[in-house]
Every structure is written in structure tokens, then in C-alpha cells.
Write an enzyme that holds these catalytic residues in place. Structure first.
Site, PDB file in Angstrom:
ATOM      1  N   LEU A   1       0.795  -1.228   0.000  1.00 43.22           N
ATOM      2  CA  LEU A   1       0.000   0.000   0.000  1.00 43.22           C
ATOM      3  C   LEU A   1       0.826   1.276   0.000  1.00 43.22           C
ATOM      4  O   LEU A   1       0.301   2.348  -0.306  1.00 43.22           O
ATOM      5  CB  LEU A   1      -0.954   0.000   1.203  1.00 43.22           C
ATOM      6  CG  LEU A   1      -1.910  -1.201   1.292  1.00 43.22           C
ATOM      7  CD1 LEU A   1      -2.827  -1.056   2.496  1.00 43.22           C
ATOM      8  CD2 LEU A   1      -2.729  -1.352   0.008  1.00 43.22           C
TER       9      LEU A   1
ATOM     10  N   ASP B   1       7.929  -9.326 -11.776  1.00 43.92           N
ATOM     11  CA  ASP B   1       8.870  -9.345 -10.661  1.00 43.92           C
ATOM     12  C   ASP B   1       9.676 -10.632 -10.586  1.00 43.92           C
ATOM     13  O   ASP B   1      10.312 -10.895  -9.578  1.00 43.92           O
ATOM     14  CB  ASP B   1       8.128  -9.129  -9.338  1.00 43.92           C
ATOM     15  CG  ASP B   1       7.160 -10.272  -9.033  1.00 43.92           C
ATOM     16  OD1 ASP B   1       6.976 -11.149  -9.905  1.00 43.92           O
ATOM     17  OD2 ASP B   1       6.589 -10.294  -7.932  1.00 43.92           O
ATOM     18  N   ASN B   2       9.656 -11.461 -11.628  1.00 49.15           N
ATOM     19  CA  ASN B   2      10.441 -12.692 -11.565  1.00 49.15           C
ATOM     20  C   ASN B   2      10.899 -13.100 -12.954  1.00 49.15           C
ATOM     21  O   ASN B   2      10.246 -12.816 -13.960  1.00 49.15           O
ATOM     22  CB  ASN B   2       9.662 -13.830 -10.911  1.00 49.15           C
ATOM     23  CG  ASN B   2       8.502 -14.307 -11.757  1.00 49.15           C
ATOM     24  OD1 ASN B   2       8.659 -15.212 -12.587  1.00 49.15           O
ATOM     25  ND2 ASN B   2       7.335 -13.698 -11.579  1.00 49.15           N
TER      26      ASN B   2
ATOM     27  N   CYS C   1      16.538 -10.239 -27.693  1.00 51.05           N
ATOM     28  CA  CYS C   1      15.413 -10.645 -26.865  1.00 51.05           C
ATOM     29  C   CYS C   1      15.870 -10.617 -25.398  1.00 51.05           C
ATOM     30  O   CYS C   1      17.049 -10.376 -25.107  1.00 51.05           O
ATOM     31  CB  CYS C   1      14.912 -12.033 -27.261  1.00 51.05           C
ATOM     32  SG  CYS C   1      15.901 -13.423 -26.663  1.00 51.05           S
TER      33      CYS C   1
ATOM     34  N   CYS D   1      18.852 -12.963 -24.732  1.00 51.36           N
ATOM     35  CA  CYS D   1      20.001 -12.973 -25.639  1.00 51.36           C
ATOM     36  C   CYS D   1      21.336 -12.994 -24.905  1.00 51.36           C
ATOM     37  O   CYS D   1      22.330 -13.475 -25.443  1.00 51.36           O
ATOM     38  CB  CYS D   1      19.952 -11.765 -26.579  1.00 51.36           C
ATOM     39  SG  CYS D   1      19.153 -12.103 -28.167  1.00 51.36           S
TER      40      CYS D   1
ATOM     41  N   CYS E   1      27.089 -26.889   3.691  1.00 50.45           N
ATOM     42  CA  CYS E   1      28.170 -26.772   4.672  1.00 50.45           C
ATOM     43  C   CYS E   1      28.545 -25.319   4.923  1.00 50.45           C
ATOM     44  O   CYS E   1      28.997 -24.962   6.019  1.00 50.45           O
ATOM     45  CB  CYS E   1      29.388 -27.584   4.228  1.00 50.45           C
ATOM     46  SG  CYS E   1      29.973 -27.182   2.576  1.00 50.45           S
TER      47      CYS E   1
END
EC number: 2.3.2.-
Length: 645
Positions: free
Chosen positions: A58, A118-119, A159, A162, A174
Site C-alpha cells: 500500500l 517481478d520474476n 530478446c 540474448c 556446509c
């Protein structure tokens, strides 16, 4: 705000009112973009977003209000935008753009597609769908004060895929459990700890010392006797973390002493780990409260979330958060689990406290709650103004495309500070397609190095084809003269193959696979380069991928570090230096534009060269070479500015 239609040519204004455009994403950029589109005169808009509105949205996604929390972003955005222009025809989809319903024919319904995502997975997918449909795509993204807009057109420009990008950043178990050297390692450990104590236990998220660490050449019989514990309940036992915590009644003091004293003392017995590293310093609950006095010491000023507490302060925060989470778990009943959420205060308090205590143990500068939340949530704080600027630039590029002036389109970078020419916005000429791109080349082809004796068909499908190469539902056949089907997108058809190694199908060095994704109308040829002994924790490599490691720091820089191998901890990212932003937004004259391929990916932040961070992976992107060594404020490239909203 006044509509802009009157300022446009009649032909262009008419085109806006009739053309259909698709907006993918209704978050930070998407809200600004939808508002801009209707005020510019676009009448036929379709918007798709799978997300629902969260209270944390918001502060910048202005189309949403508190009453909308929990509702569909796409639907509420549509309703809010119609108040700006009631005559607009807007269709909202509360869905994933990767749903097979949105196929190539769906994309061909539009004159233009605009990404506000967003991904990376969704970006890759939309990129391929637009290539298959031969529809122009405007890609965009923001990262804090940085932003970028670029245009992608099949056969004319690069693109989205690319140029190679860093893979999703993961850390060896580890490193997380035994030898953390950066704050992010401690934050990942703290999130694992939350799940082990209060959430769904995952064997891959173990937090206790890793006795199987190949670097720790130690003798358990000799060293176990040297690992002492403060009391029997806090001692290391071969039971699950959650089972042990329950046996103590989730006692905060016993949890503290096990995690930050007993486990650390156990680590110290692995002598070889500390020959070239600074050894960790165990923390004892009683001692830490005696040494640091009564008050919670803080460093930093301003908002509470941007202050860094003392070790004692984080110990107290740890205790309070454990008690709160214990109560929440009890309220849910036996067998209940909590889900970590960066917007849940007790969960965020727990991760902040646990991560900082571990940073203190391993001699790293501790981080503010604000910093920890940013890293734990895999986000860079979103800036509303950046989203607004980028959304405006998207519309300007859209007007060029609809005017038939595609050659006038540019990649535009928004920098944090002005470059030497006093410019914040830097446009660059679009790059031509990369002839060796594994997505938009005439015959996409890659070479993958792996061990055919250790790689399962399931791994080929999930980690290589889906995760690395962005396919949604791949079909794979072996080019062996028989057309052997290795993977089918039809459910259950080749499920029996999943647990078999590639070598069991005759795949060896030099074998060639054909992978098809019919939804994306995309075919990729995969050449197998067999390697029996891959590097530690590396399952496969794409030959020719860009290096993912930054250059080694200079000796001078190395000497400045006060942490255990951590170059980031010397100064918190909430430094007040970052607040000194310029108000003027100026544009570089178009007749002096360099190509975007010649623009460096670095800008100056607080006097240090900054590589643009990928909001998904936390890694830096590096693909462009410097055009002008004298230029200290060049623009960033387009490969990894990821939208945050």
C-alpha cells in the site's frame, strides 16, 4: 491529472483508442502503467496478475487501499483505473501468464505487450510468447532507485534472453551450517531455523553443524570429547531440531545456548575449518547479559527498523520472538506448523535476531531489521518514484511503436546519481539479436556439461530445462535415429523415466537431445558434454555461460574488511549517503547515444562501483563492457533489472 490525447496526432490518438494492449503485472510498475495508459488514451487494455494485495503493497501501489487487502491485484487495479477513465474497456485476469490458456494465439490478439513483472521465469516466458507471436514487447524493471525500459522485437532487437544471466543463487549446505562468511548466509540459516523449529521440517534445511563437511578433516572419536555443553538439555543430540525444542518447552534460553554456544563449540572442534578463517566466538546467555549492561545498545539513527541493536539486544529480541511464536504454535494445536512471512512481525523478529546473533558469532557487522527483511524476502526496497518514472517511459516507447517508429525506440536506463553529463536518464540504441542466443536464434542450440551417470531424467527436466532454460512443459526426444522419447509433457506418459540416469538411455558424451515446448512454440537442441567429475556442488554447466563470480577484491579492499570474509558488512545499506538524490531528471541528446551493448553495468553508489543486483537471486549482472573509461556514471544494462512489485 489531465488526459494527454489532445497533445497527440489524430492518427495516433485514433490508434490508441482502437488497439488492444496487454499489461503483464499489476504491482508497483503495473499500477502506474495502467493509470498512464488510460490517461494517454488507450481504451482496450487487458491486465493479468496472479498476486493478491498485501498490506506491504500500500505504500506505493496507489490503486490499492487497505480495504482491498487479500483481493486480486488485477481486478482491483481495473476497478480503480476505471475511475480515471470510465469509458475504457479493461479486462482483468487473476491468473498466471504461464497458464497454457494464454497461448500464442492469445498473444496474437494484441498489438503490443508491456511487462511489469517481478520474476525471471515469467519474463522468460512472456519473451518467448511474444517472439512466437511476433508481437513487440516492452520490458521494464526497477531496483530501488534504478530502473530500465527496453523494447524487444523479433528479428530486430535482442530478446530478453540474448545475454546470459546468473543462475538462481544457492549456497552449499556446509557453508550455511559451518562456515558462513556473508550476512546472507546467516539470514538463510535463520530462515531455515524458523522452519525447523516452527514450520515444515525439511532435511535440506538442516541448521546443526555439518559433520560430513568434506573440508573438515577431523576425527570424531578424538574431538567429540572436547565439545562440551552448558547443560544436558542444550547438548547436541541425534534428534530433529523441532523434537529437541519441544522437549525443552521451546525454552528461549536453552535454545539460545544450544544454537549460539553448544553448536559453535562443536564447530570449533573441526580444527581444519579454522586454519585459514577467523574462528567463531560462542555466545553464552548469562555472560552476554552480564557484559553489556542493562540497556539495549543501538547504532544508527532514524526509524526503529533501521537501527542495529547490540548482541544483548538481539538476544532479548530472540527470546521475545520465540515466546510469541511458541504461543502461536500452541494456539494452532498439535501437529500445527507456522509459515514464515516477511510481513509477519514475530517471524521477522525471530529471523532478524537469529541472523544477527550468528553474524556476531562469526565476526560480521550486524544488520538492521530493514536490511535483513530486504535480503530475507529476496527483494530490494521498492521506490514509488522509480516505478512512476519507468511507467512513464514505457508509455513513451509504446507511442513510438504504435506510430510505426520502431527504429526510434531505445533502451533507457534510470540511474541513482547523475553521470558526468548531469544526466539521470540515459537512452541507448537497441542491440541487434545475438546470433548464438538459445531462444531467438534461427536454430537455438546449447551445450550442457554434466555427468550422464549422475544426472537423473527428473533433474534434466526440472533443473536444466525448466529452471535454467525456462521451459514450462518440455517434451524431449533423443536424436539417436530412433526418436526415443525421454520426457513427455503428457502426464504419466514417461513418469517411469524420472528416477533413471541419462546413461541408462544410451546418452553419452556427444549425444544430442531435442527439447520442445509447444506452449511457447519453442525448440531447443541440447548437446551433452559428459564430465565424470563436476566441481563440488555443481550439477551441470552451460558451456559458454557468462562467469557468475565477481573479480577478486584488491589487497587494499581486502584489508578494509572487518568481518569473516564479508565485504558487505563494513557499512550498512541504510547509510544516509544513499538519501542524497537529485531532483532533476534530464535526458541525453539522442544524437549522441551509444549502443546499449557498449554501456557498462556499473554506477556509483556511495563512492563505490555498484553492480546491478537481481532482485530474485541477490546476484550481480555483468554482461556489458565499458565504452568510455572516463565515464564514472554509465547506464546499467538490461539483463537483470528485475521489477520488485
Amino acid at each position: 491529472m489531465v488526459q494527454l490525447v489532445g497533445a497527440l496526432r489524430k492518427e495516433l490518438a485514433d490508434s490508441l483508442s482502437t488497439c488492444r494492449v496487454l499489461v503483464v503485472g499489476a504491482g508497483g510498475i503495473g499500477c502506474e502503467l495502467l493509470k498512464n495508459l488510460v490517461l494517454t488514451g488507450f481504451k482496450n487494455i487487458e491486465v493479468i496478475d496472479l498476486d493478491t494485495i498485501d498490506v506491504s503493497n500500500l505504500n506505493r501501489q496507489f490503486l490499492f487501499q487497505k480495504k482491498h487487502v487479500g483481493k486480486s491485484k488485477a481486478q482491483v487495479a481495473k476497478e480503480s483505473v476505471l475511475k480515471f477513465c470510465p469509458t475504457a474497456n479493461i479486462t482483468a485476469y487473476h491468473d498466471s501468464i504461464m497458464n497454457p490458456d494464454y497461448n500464442v494465439e492469445f498473444f496474437r490478439n494484441f498489438m503490443l505487450v508491456m511487462n511489469a513483472l517481478d520474476n525471471r521465469a515469467a519474463r522468460n516466458h512472456v519473451n518467448r510468447m511474444c517472439l512466437a507471436a511476433d508481437i513487440p514487447l516492452i520490458e521494464s524493471g526497477t531496483a530501488g532507485y534504478l530502473g530500465q525500459v527496453t523494447v524487444i522485437k523479433k528479428g530486430l532487437t535482442e530478446c530478453y534472453e540474448c545475454q546470459p544471466k546468473p543462475t538462481q543463487k544457492t549456497f552449499p549446505g556446509c557453508t550455511i551450517r559451518n562456515t558462513p562468511s556473508e550476512p546472507i548466509h546467516c539470514i538463510v540459516w535463520a530462515k531455515y531455523l524458523f522452519n525447523q523449529l516452527f514450520g515444515e521440517e525439511d532435511a535440506d534445511q538442516e541448521v546443526s553443524p555439518d559433520t560430513a563437511d568434506p573440508e573438515a578433516a577431523w576425527n570424531p572419536e578424538e574431538t567429540a570429547a572436547r565439545a562440551t555443553a552448558s547443560d544436558q538439555d542444550g547438548d547436541i543430540k541425534r534428534v530433529s531440531t523441532k523434537e529437541w525444542a519441544r522437549s525443552t518447552g521451546y525454552d528461549p534460553v536453552k535454545l539460545f545456548n544450544k544454537l549460539f554456544k553448544d553448536d559453535i563449540m562443536y564447530l570449533l572442534t573441526m580444527d581444519k575449518l579454522w586454519r585459514k578463517r577467523k574462528a567463531p566466538l560462542p555466545l553464552d546467555w548469562a555472560e552476554i547479559h552480564q557484559l553489556t549492561g542493562i540497556q539495549e545498545e543501538v547504532s544508527g539513527s532514524g526509524l526503529k527498523d533501521q537501527q542495529v541493536l547490540s548482541a544483548r539486544g538481539y538476544a532479548q529480541l530472540f527470546s521475545r520472538s520465540v515466546e510469541t511464536l511458541r504461543s502461536q504454535l500452541a494456539e494452532k494445536g498439535d501437529g500445527a506448523e507456522l509459515v514464515w512471512d516477511k510481513d509477519d512481525p514475530p517471524a521477522m523478529d525471530f529471523v532478524t535476531a537469529a541472523a544477527n546473533l550468528r553474524m556476531h558469532v562469526f565476526s560480521m557487522n550486524m544488520k538492521s531489521r530493514f536490511d535483513v527483511k530486504s535480503m530475507a524476502g529476496n527483494i530490494i526496497p521498492a521506490i514509488a518514484t522509480t516505478n512512476a518514472v519507468i511507467a512513464g517511459l514505457i508509455v513513451l516507447e509504446a507511442l513510438k511503436i504504435l506510430s510505426g517508429d520502431l527504429e526510434q525506440c531505445r533502451t533507457i536506463f534510470l540511474n541513482k546519481q547523475p553521470n558526468p553529463r548531469k544526466k539521470l536518464l540515459v537512452p541507448c540504441a537497441l542491440d541487434p539479436p545475438n546470433a548464438s542466443c538459445y531462444v531467438c536464434a534461427s536454430k537455438p542450440e546449447v551445450t550442457v556439461k554434466l555427468s550422464v551417470h549422475k544426472t537423473l531424467v527428473q533433474g534434466l527436466q526440472d533443473k536444466i530445462l525448466k529452471e535454467k532454460f525456462g521451459m514450462v512443459a518440455p517434451d524431449v526426444q533423443i536424436e539417436d535415429g530412433k526418436g526415443t522419447i525421454l520426457i513427455s509433457s503428457e502426464e504419466g506418459e514417461t513418469e517411469a523415466n524420472n528416477s533413471k540416469f541419462l546413461s541408462e538411455f544410451g546418452i553419452r558424451n556427444g549425444s544430442r537431445l531435442q527439447a520442445d515446448d509447444f506452449l511457447q512454440d519453442y525448440t531447443l537442441f541440447v548437446n551433452i558434454l559428459h564430465c565424470e567429475d563436476m566441481e563440488k556442488d555443481v550439477e551441470f554447466e552451460v558451456v559458454g555461460d557468462a562467469p557468475e563470480k565477481a573479480p577478486a577484491p584488491s589487497a587494499q579492499e581486502e584489508g578494509k574488511s572487518v568481518a569473516n570474509g564479508n565485504k558487505d558488512s563494513a557499512q550498512p545499506s541504510t547509510s544516509s549517503k544513499a538519501a542524497a538524490e537529485q531532483d532533476d531528471v534530464l535526458i541525453v541528446d539522442s544524437d549522441e547515444e551509444p549502443s546499449s551493448s557498449n554501456m557498462d553495468v556499473s554506477t556509483e553508489t556511495g563512492g563505490l562501483k555498484r553492480k546491478l543486483h537481481d532482485a530474485e537471486t541477490g546476484e550481480t549482472a555483468s554482461k556489458r563492457k565499458r565504452l568510455d573509461q572516463q565515464q564514472q556514471q554509465p547506464a546499467d544494462n538490461d539483463d537483470d533489472i528485475i521489477a520488485l512489485d
